[in-house]
Design a protein around this motif. Structure first.
Motif, PDB file in Angstrom:
ATOM      1  N   PRO A  80       0.830  -1.209   0.000  1.00 58.55           N
ATOM      2  CA  PRO A  80       0.000   0.000   0.000  1.00 58.55           C
ATOM      3  C   PRO A  80       0.864   1.260   0.000  1.00 58.55           C
ATOM      4  CG  PRO A  80      -0.741  -1.564   1.675  1.00 58.55           C
ATOM      5  CD  PRO A  80       0.578  -2.057   1.185  1.00 58.55           C
ATOM      6  N   HIS A  81       0.463   2.242  -0.798  1.00 58.16           N
ATOM      7  CA  HIS A  81       1.190   3.511  -0.795  1.00 58.16           C
ATOM      8  C   HIS A  81       1.250   4.091   0.617  1.00 58.16           C
ATOM      9  CE1 HIS A  81       0.204   4.317  -5.332  1.00 58.16           C
ATOM     10  NE2 HIS A  81       0.957   3.242  -5.142  1.00 58.16           N
ATOM     11  N   THR A  82       0.167   3.922   1.360  1.00 56.32           N
ATOM     12  CA  THR A  82       0.107   4.478   2.714  1.00 56.32           C
ATOM     13  C   THR A  82       1.141   3.855   3.643  1.00 56.32           C
ATOM     14  OG1 THR A  82      -1.639   2.866   3.246  1.00 56.32           O
ATOM     15  CG2 THR A  82      -2.339   5.066   2.541  1.00 56.32           C
ATOM     16  N   THR A  95       0.822  14.535   0.398  1.00 55.96           N
ATOM     17  CA  THR A  95       0.353  13.472  -0.500  1.00 55.96           C
ATOM     18  C   THR A  95       0.883  13.651  -1.917  1.00 55.96           C
ATOM     19  OG1 THR A  95      -1.665  13.268   0.812  1.00 55.96           O
ATOM     20  CG2 THR A  95      -1.684  12.299  -1.394  1.00 55.96           C
ATOM     21  N   THR A 123       3.130   0.327 -10.438  1.00 53.88           N
ATOM     22  CA  THR A 123       2.218   0.904  -9.452  1.00 53.88           C
ATOM     23  C   THR A 123       0.793   0.974  -9.957  1.00 53.88           C
ATOM     24  OG1 THR A 123       1.865   2.832  -8.010  1.00 53.88           O
ATOM     25  CG2 THR A 123       2.700   3.260 -10.237  1.00 53.88           C
ATOM     26  N   THR A 124      -0.138   0.913  -9.014  1.00 49.55           N
ATOM     27  CA  THR A 124      -1.545   1.177  -9.266  1.00 49.55           C
ATOM     28  C   THR A 124      -1.900   2.441  -8.489  1.00 49.55           C
ATOM     29  OG1 THR A 124      -2.399  -0.070  -7.372  1.00 49.55           O
ATOM     30  CG2 THR A 124      -1.956  -1.303  -9.395  1.00 49.55           C
ATOM     31  N   GLU A 125      -3.193   2.756  -8.425  1.00 51.00           N
ATOM     32  CA  GLU A 125      -3.601   3.959  -7.694  1.00 51.00           C
ATOM     33  C   GLU A 125      -3.332   3.845  -6.196  1.00 51.00           C
ATOM     34  OE1 GLU A 125      -7.602   4.997  -8.468  1.00 51.00           O
ATOM     35  OE2 GLU A 125      -7.289   5.428 -10.594  1.00 51.00           O
ATOM     36  N   SER A 126      -3.315   2.641  -5.662  1.00 53.31           N
ATOM     37  CA  SER A 126      -3.183   2.495  -4.213  1.00 53.31           C
ATOM     38  C   SER A 126      -2.048   1.587  -3.753  1.00 53.31           C
ATOM     39  CB  SER A 126      -4.494   1.965  -3.623  1.00 53.31           C
ATOM     40  OG  SER A 126      -4.819   0.702  -4.202  1.00 53.31           O
ATOM     41  N   THR A 127      -1.479   0.773  -4.651  1.00 54.55           N
ATOM     42  CA  THR A 127      -0.407  -0.139  -4.259  1.00 54.55           C
ATOM     43  C   THR A 127       0.726  -0.085  -5.273  1.00 54.55           C
ATOM     44  OG1 THR A 127      -1.288  -2.051  -5.468  1.00 54.55           O
ATOM     45  CG2 THR A 127      -2.081  -1.706  -3.210  1.00 54.55           C
TER      46      THR A 127
END
Length: 270
Positions: free
Chosen positions: A84-86, A95, A113-117
């Motif tokens: 996860p990016h987070t 951000t 990469t994807t939008e979240s990972t």
């Protein structure tokens, strides 16, 4: 008279092998080609060659976007896929800066990469975990990011005041990263703050029918209890029994897979 620059069969084989080791990542292959062009006639040591190539990549990337390298190091110690990016976002970071850093890593072919990972190539992880050697004094310290990865996972598991327990989906998303942290601990390194998380993860995997996957977690727990509690403490003995049981399951699974392979193999096949 022009010199024949057609690659020999040996050079073509070396180039193909190096491209395979580099995961066919575009920038890495380009750098590998440049390295071979400058080092004609050498006998390739794949690991050393790849380390030098990635060293050059990291230096260029650090000049272009230092935050990108800061994110890359903790990713080195996590599972290679679905990070996860987070999980890689340092506290207080803007951000947009994170998005730009992740974009830089993707542009340099270090990640997808994807939008979240994001996913990081396994070779990148292997090289970044490799300690510096005497002929490669500039190589980053192998633990530069290990602590950050551990702290990021612990922070992700921390409960807000309004929540009584970590969500099931959150645990499941972190399981591969906890297993990888346990499996990649450097010699002598103890993940003391993660022991409770390792225990919980091992229990979840066992109840999900994935007992063999618990082995790295249980090994880390046992090493911690042996160091802190001693060899004869009940918690140490219990951990040792759990690890023995998990290894027995893995052995049975391996034997069953071999039996199934033999059963399905065509008669007379070697």
């Amino acid at each position: 008279m022009f010199k024949d620059t057609t690659p020999t069969a040996r050079q073509q084989a070396d180039a193909h092998a190096l491209a395979t080791d580099l995961g066919h990542l575009p920038l890495a292959i380009k750098q590998g080609g440049a390295y071979l062009a400058q080092s004609r006639g050498i006998s390739l040591d794949a690991e050393r060659t790849i380390a030098r190539i990635w060293t050059a990549t990291l230096r260029a990337l650090e000049q272009a976007n230092p935050l990108a390298v800061q994110l890359l190091h903790p990713a080195t110690w996590l599972a290679p896929d679905d990070i996860p990016h987070t999980l890689l976002t340092p506290p207080g970071t803007v951000t947009d800066d994170i998005a730009e850093a992740i974009g830089a890593l993707a542009a340099y072919s270090m990640i997808t990469t994807t939008e979240s990972t994001l996913s990081i190539h396994r070779l990148v992880q292997t090289v970044l975990r490799t300690p510096r050697t005497s002929d490669n004094p500039q190589w980053p310290r192998p633990l530069q990011g290990r602590d950050s990865a551990e702290q990021a996972v612990l922070h992700s598991l921390a409960l807000p005041p309004s929540q009584e327990s970590t969500a099931e989906s959150q645990w499941d998303a972190l399981i591969p990263h906890l297993v990888t942290l346990a499996a990649t601990a450097p010699p002598g390194h103890r993940d003391a703050p993660l022991i409770d998380a390792y225990n919980t993860t091992a229990n979840r995997l066992h109840h999900q029918g994935h007992t063999a996957r618990t082995i790295p977690l249980l090994e880390a727990v046992l090493a911690q209890w042996e160091q802190v509690l001693g060899d004869t403490h009940p918690d140490t003995l219990n951990s040792r029994n759990n690890l023995a049981a998990a290894r027995a399951v893995r052995q049975r699974n391996t034997a069953a897979s071999a039996t199934e392979y033999d059963r399905q193999r065509p008669s007379g096949a070697e």
